[in-house]
Every structure is written in structure tokens, then in C-alpha cells.
Scaffold this motif. Structure first.
Motif, PDB file in Angstrom:
ATOM      1  N   LYS A 197       0.676  12.030   7.190  1.00 54.93           N
ATOM      2  CA  LYS A 197       0.178  10.709   7.575  1.00 54.93           C
ATOM      3  C   LYS A 197       1.319   9.695   7.665  1.00 54.93           C
ATOM      4  O   LYS A 197       1.349   8.855   8.564  1.00 54.93           O
ATOM      5  N   LEU A 198       2.254   9.785   6.722  1.00 61.81           N
ATOM      6  CA  LEU A 198       3.412   8.894   6.754  1.00 61.81           C
ATOM      7  C   LEU A 198       4.241   9.133   8.011  1.00 61.81           C
ATOM      8  O   LEU A 198       4.669   8.183   8.675  1.00 61.81           O
ATOM      9  N   ASN A 199       4.455  10.395   8.361  1.00 60.74           N
ATOM     10  CA  ASN A 199       5.241  10.722   9.557  1.00 60.74           C
ATOM     11  C   ASN A 199       4.586  10.169  10.819  1.00 60.74           C
ATOM     12  O   ASN A 199       5.267   9.661  11.718  1.00 60.74           O
ATOM     13  N   ILE A 200       3.261  10.276  10.889  1.00 57.23           N
ATOM     14  CA  ILE A 200       2.523   9.753  12.045  1.00 57.23           C
ATOM     15  C   ILE A 200       2.659   8.236  12.121  1.00 57.23           C
ATOM     16  O   ILE A 200       2.877   7.659  13.194  1.00 57.23           O
ATOM     17  N   TYR A 201       2.558   7.584  10.966  1.00 57.48           N
ATOM     18  CA  TYR A 201       2.701   6.124  10.908  1.00 57.48           C
ATOM     19  C   TYR A 201       4.082   5.690  11.388  1.00 57.48           C
ATOM     20  O   TYR A 201       4.201   4.777  12.231  1.00 57.48           O
ATOM     21  N   VAL A 202       5.127   6.328  10.874  1.00 57.78           N
ATOM     22  CA  VAL A 202       6.498   5.954  11.244  1.00 57.78           C
ATOM     23  C   VAL A 202       6.738   6.207  12.729  1.00 57.78           C
ATOM     24  O   VAL A 202       7.324   5.371  13.434  1.00 57.78           O
ATOM     25  N   ARG A 203       6.272   7.352  13.221  1.00 55.49           N
ATOM     26  CA  ARG A 203       6.461   7.683  14.639  1.00 55.49           C
ATOM     27  C   ARG A 203       5.766   6.649  15.523  1.00 55.49           C
ATOM     28  O   ARG A 203       6.335   6.191  16.531  1.00 55.49           O
ATOM     29  N   SER A 204       4.564   6.262  15.141  1.00 51.40           N
ATOM     30  CA  SER A 204       3.811   5.275  15.908  1.00 51.40           C
ATOM     31  C   SER A 204       4.500   3.910  15.898  1.00 51.40           C
ATOM     32  O   SER A 204       4.632   3.255  16.948  1.00 51.40           O
ATOM     33  N   ASP A 260       0.833  -1.210   0.000  1.00 54.30           N
ATOM     34  CA  ASP A 260       0.000   0.000   0.000  1.00 54.30           C
ATOM     35  C   ASP A 260       0.865   1.257   0.000  1.00 54.30           C
ATOM     36  O   ASP A 260       0.545   2.243  -0.664  1.00 54.30           O
ATOM     37  N   LEU A 261       1.982   1.205   0.741  1.00 54.12           N
ATOM     38  CA  LEU A 261       2.888   2.355   0.771  1.00 54.12           C
ATOM     39  C   LEU A 261       3.562   2.555  -0.586  1.00 54.12           C
ATOM     40  O   LEU A 261       3.753   3.697  -1.032  1.00 54.12           O
ATOM     41  N   ILE A 262       3.895   1.468  -1.256  1.00 50.95           N
ATOM     42  CA  ILE A 262       4.465   1.551  -2.599  1.00 50.95           C
ATOM     43  C   ILE A 262       3.473   2.212  -3.551  1.00 50.95           C
ATOM     44  O   ILE A 262       3.826   3.096  -4.348  1.00 50.95           O
ATOM     45  N   ASN A 263       2.213   1.821  -3.458  1.00 45.00           N
ATOM     46  CA  ASN A 263       1.176   2.390  -4.321  1.00 45.00           C
ATOM     47  C   ASN A 263       0.929   3.861  -4.027  1.00 45.00           C
ATOM     48  O   ASN A 263       0.771   4.679  -4.950  1.00 45.00           O
ATOM     49  N   GLN A 264       0.888   4.210  -2.750  1.00 50.39           N
ATOM     50  CA  GLN A 264       0.702   5.609  -2.381  1.00 50.39           C
ATOM     51  C   GLN A 264       1.879   6.463  -2.835  1.00 50.39           C
ATOM     52  O   GLN A 264       1.711   7.597  -3.295  1.00 50.39           O
ATOM     53  N   ASN A 265       3.087   5.902  -2.719  1.00 45.39           N
ATOM     54  CA  ASN A 265       4.265   6.626  -3.186  1.00 45.39           C
ATOM     55  C   ASN A 265       4.156   6.936  -4.674  1.00 45.39           C
ATOM     56  O   ASN A 265       4.436   8.053  -5.111  1.00 45.39           O
ATOM     57  N   LYS A 266       3.754   5.953  -5.467  1.00 43.80           N
ATOM     58  CA  LYS A 266       3.633   6.166  -6.901  1.00 43.80           C
ATOM     59  C   LYS A 266       2.592   7.236  -7.226  1.00 43.80           C
ATOM     60  O   LYS A 266       2.825   8.136  -8.039  1.00 43.80           O
ATOM     61  N   LYS A 267       1.451   7.156  -6.568  1.00 48.90           N
ATOM     62  CA  LYS A 267       0.376   8.117  -6.817  1.00 48.90           C
ATOM     63  C   LYS A 267       0.824   9.551  -6.514  1.00 48.90           C
ATOM     64  O   LYS A 267       0.654  10.458  -7.347  1.00 48.90           O
ATOM     65  N   TYR A 268       1.420   9.743  -5.342  1.00 51.19           N
ATOM     66  CA  TYR A 268       1.785  11.097  -4.937  1.00 51.19           C
ATOM     67  C   TYR A 268       3.081  11.566  -5.590  1.00 51.19           C
ATOM     68  O   TYR A 268       3.287  12.764  -5.770  1.00 51.19           O
ATOM     69  N   ARG A 269       3.936  10.626  -5.973  1.00 49.83           N
ATOM     70  CA  ARG A 269       5.127  10.996  -6.740  1.00 49.83           C
ATOM     71  C   ARG A 269       4.723  11.539  -8.105  1.00 49.83           C
ATOM     72  O   ARG A 269       5.287  12.531  -8.575  1.00 49.83           O
TER      73      ARG A 269
END
Length: 355
Positions: A132-139, A88-97
Motif C-alpha cells: 500500500k505504501l509503494n502504491i501511495y508513493v508511486r501515485s 497517519d504514516l508515522i502511526n502506521q510505521n509504529k504499528k507495523y514496526r
């Protein structure tokens, strides 16, 4: 025997490793002392893409790393495990990239009159996803640490570790950052992206719990960043690559230079390692290579000296490894990751140097 003892007893470090496992090690989440969080993310890269493929490339190359270290003979027994790379993170990266690339292309072409409603909303959309990514990594980092394990991050671009840096600052209020990098990364919202890879240290220093940033190898920076360093009142100490080289040319030893660097750091240290801090021959496919930089053994020596000084490496990140047509960059990255992991283990009493 415990599960970990069982694994150690049955594993042959001289033979082929476990397929699909980081360094071929047989440890799982439960049995490993160190958990690596992979973050395949490069949405705001401003030059050459590819760093999102870094975690997978390093995982693939890591089975070629010999596990024996002559000064830490039992290094592998600490146990290192990398979490699965999330699709899912790979897919989100592609979309926002793809979105960010459209905006960056428009920005670089300086066609302000051609801005569309779609372009106007891109920075906010990218910033919200990065938050959202920062919150995920911090958690994730906090959860792993609270379970009594060491934790580190494998990027991705250099924007990825903000969450883990803030997680460690919550735990260690005197935290110092040792940044090994070609770039200062002190730009505010570079290209209008609040969490740009070029803004990681600007964002990290918003956290007042971080007492010191020590930058090493910096050789590409702008006026804005120079002013930030100058006006930081000593909170940022930068060892520029040109100054390091000049001292060496004039007879200073690397050992003495390392002592000067280490003396600037507090007891608890977070290492943020951008692979482009190395000489580009060691990382030719990284996103923004710059002539100059360190040899592999120089940075390993610096980190060993840091550990021998009695300081604790509380966590680290390794980022900006981009695979090219062969596995060279990933090979170097995997070996650097192994040294960072085991040296953190020594600093936290999980391993010991050979007498």
C-alpha cells in the motif's frame, strides 16, 4: 510578476529562513520546482532503528544550511518544497514496526518450535501494508511529475523509494539507477519481508524498464547478492568499495574512477542514495553502518561530473538518515539533500553552473 517571482524578490537568502520550511525557503507547492515526498518508514529495519525520524530531523537541521553555492549562485531560486510529514504514516510505521520487530526477534533467536499463529501472519501483514505504501508513493510521484514539477523522496529506510523508482521507469523506459550504498540490497524477501530495506534493488530490477543498475561503494554483501550480480549479464555493474580504494592506492585519480562509473549509465539516471554509502563518521547513527565509504565531497564531485556529462537526473531518494543524540547525522543529510536537489535542477535546465 508571477507568484514565484514575487517570492524571490521579497526573500533575503542571507537572513533567517522561513520557520518550519525545508532549508528555510519560502516556496510552497505551487511556486516550487522541486517537491520532496517525506516517508517516515522503517518497518523492516534489521539492526538499529531511527530512520523513520530522518525526514523530521533533516527538516529541522536544514535551516542551518547556507543557500549559496559558488558554482550555482542562484541555486535557491529554483524553489524546493517538502510535503507535510503525514501523522497517519508515522502511526502506521509504529504499528507495523512493532509487529516486524517481534518476528525478527523470533527469527534471530532461531526458536522455530515456539512459533505462534500471531507470528505466522506477521510477514503477510507487513508485506500488504508495504505494498500500500509503494502504491501511495508511486501515485504521488506520478501526480507531481505530471504537473510539470521535479520530484524526489526523503526516507525512512531504503525500502521507501520503490514506488518513485517505478514511477520514473514508467516515464523513462531507458532508466538507469545510480545506487550509492554500503550494501548491495539485492536479497530476495530478506527475513521473509518482500519489501525489506535489504531487498530494494532486487525489487526495483523486477521492472524490466530499468536498463541498468550501477552500484557504488558496496562493501557489505552476501553470496546470494554476489551471484545475482554475476548472473545479471551486465544489467548490474558494481563498483566495490575495496576495488575503488585499491585503484586510488595504486595511483588512479577519483576523477578517472568517476568517469568509469558514469560511462556505465544511460541518459536518464535515478539516484538512490543510502547515507551509509558515506564514511560512518558522517552518519554514525544510520541503521547499518559499515567501515569504509566516501567522503562528502567525493560523492558531490561524482554527481557534479554526472551532470556535466550531459546525463539527466530524473529523480532521486535520500534515505537511512537516523538522528542520534545530536543533529550531526541530520546536518550531513540536509546538506547532501541540498546538493542532490540543486544538481538535479542543473541537469534538468532549471539552474545553470557558473561559467
Amino acid at each position: 510578476m508571477s507568484k514565484k517571482e514575487d517570492i524571490i524578490a521579497s526573500f533575503d537568502p542571507n537572513g533567517p529562513g522561513a520557520s518550519g520550511q525545508l532549508f528555510g525557503l519560502p516556496f510552497d507547492y505551487e511556486s516550487a520546482d522541486l517537491i520532496i515526498i517525506p516517508v517516515p518508514w522503517e518497518v523492516t529495519v534489521s539492526y538499529t532503528a531511527g530512520t523513520a525520524d530522518g525526514p523530521q530531523a533533516i527538516l529541522d537541521a536544514s535551516t542551518q544550511v547556507d543557500l549559496f553555492l559558488k558554482d550555482i549562485p542562484d541555486a535557491w531560486k529554483m524553489g524546493i518544497h517538502m510535503l507535510p510529514i503525514e501523522k497517519d504514516l508515522i502511526n502506521q510505521n509504529k504499528k507495523y514496526r512493532d509487529l516486524a520487530y517481534k518476528y525478527i526477534t523470533w527469527l534471530e533467536n532461531n526458536e522455530e518450535e515456539w512459533i505462534t499463529d500471531e507470528l505466522k501472519i506477521i510477514p503477510n501483514a507487513v508485506n500488504e501494508m508495504a505494498e500500500k505504501l509503494n502504491i501511495y508513493v508511486r501515485s504521488q510521484a506520478s501526480k507531481i511529475h505530471n504537473q510539470g514539477k521535479m520530484v524526489a523522496l526523503l526516507g525512512g529506510d531504503h525500502s521507501t523509494p520503490l514506488g518513485i523508482i517505478n514511477a520514473m521507469a514508467d516515464i523513462y523506459p531507458d532508466l538507469g539507477i545510480l545506487q550509492i550504498d554500503a550494501h548491495a540490497d539485492l536479497r530476495e524477501a530478506y527475513e521473509n519481508f518482500a519489501y525489506s530495506h535489504a531487498s530494494i534493488m532486487f525489487n526495483a530490477l523486477k521492472n524490466k524498464k530499468i536498463s541498468k543498475l550501477v552500484q557504488v561503494g558496496i562493501r557489505d554483501f552476501c553470496d546470494e547478492e554476489m551471484n545475482y550480480i554475476t548472473n545479471s549479464k551486465g544489467r548490474v555493474k558494481t563498483f566495490y568499495d575495496s576495488d575503488i580504494k585499491a585503484h586510488k592506492f595504486e595511483g588512479s585519480s577519483w576523477a578517472n574512477i568517476c568517469d568509469s562509473i558514469i560511462n556505465e549509465l544511460p541518459k536518464h539516471v535515478y539516484i538512490s542514495f543510502d547515507i551509509d554509502g558515506l564514511d560512518p563518521k558522517l552518519c554514525p547513527n544510520t541503521g547499518t553502518p559499515v567501515p569504509g565509504g566516501f567522503e562528502f565531497d567525493e560523492v558531490v564531485y561524482l554527481i557534479k561530473k554526472l551532470v556535466k556529462s550531459g546525463r539527466t537526473i530524473v529523480s532521486f531518494d535520500l534515505n537511512e538518515v537516523a538522528p542520534g543524540e545530536n543533529e550531526w547525522d541530520a546536518n550531513v543529510g540536509a546538506r547532501l539533500l541540498y546538493h542532490l536537489s540543486t544538481l538535479m535542477g542543473v541537469s534538468q535546465g532549471k539552474l545553470t553552473f557558473k561559467p
